[in-house]
Design a protein around this motif. Structure first.
Motif: not given
Length: 135
Positions: A8-15, A21-25, A27-33, A47-53
């Motif tokens: 289970i990955y902890v991720y950050e959403l960034r602009v 924001d941050a969360g857990v998933s 599958n981070v690619k699917t979570r961004l989608r 479209k300006d949001i990126t996800i980082h594990t």
């Protein structure tokens, strides 16, 4: 027997460099989608949001604890909601308040759990300076 362990990955959403924001998933690619391309996604159409594990954990429970630390470290609110209804949004100010109130045998962990509607593990983490440490 081979056991497949799903991390289970902890991720950050960034602009840009700003964490929004941050969360857990698992599958981070699917979570961004899900966040940006589904109509009920929190950031639908962006479209300006990126996800980082940030880190990976063997259980969702451990990942959610780390998610809380990540959110608080970026000034975001975290709802401690592992199996609890009507959970309280925890902030650094509330953590300081809990630390100030806690006195063994006077103002107990159980009393704090009831007052703040969080688990004993969260209260223990706060009073032992594991969670919500002043940085």
């Amino acid at each position: 027997i081979n056991h497949i362990i799903t991390m289970i990955y902890v991720y950050e959403l960034r602009v840009g460099e700003r964490v929004i924001d941050a969360g857990v998933s698992n599958n981070v690619k699917t979570r961004l989608r899900q966040h940006t391309q589904t109509r009920n996604g929190k950031y639908y159409g962006r479209k300006d949001i990126t996800i980082h594990t940030v880190s990976e954990w063997p259980t969702r429970k451990l990942a959610m604890k780390e998610e809380g630390r990540v959110k608080i470290s970026h000034g975001l609110k975290w709802t401690e909601d592992i199996g609890r209804k009507n959970s309280r949004i925890l902030t650094m100010e509330i953590a300081r308040e809990i630390r100030t109130k806690y006195k063994p045998r006077v103002y107990t962990r159980k009393m704090l759990m009831q007052e703040y509607n969080v688990s004993e593990g969260v209260i223990k983490g706060i009073v032992n300076n594991v969670y919500y440490m002043d940085v």
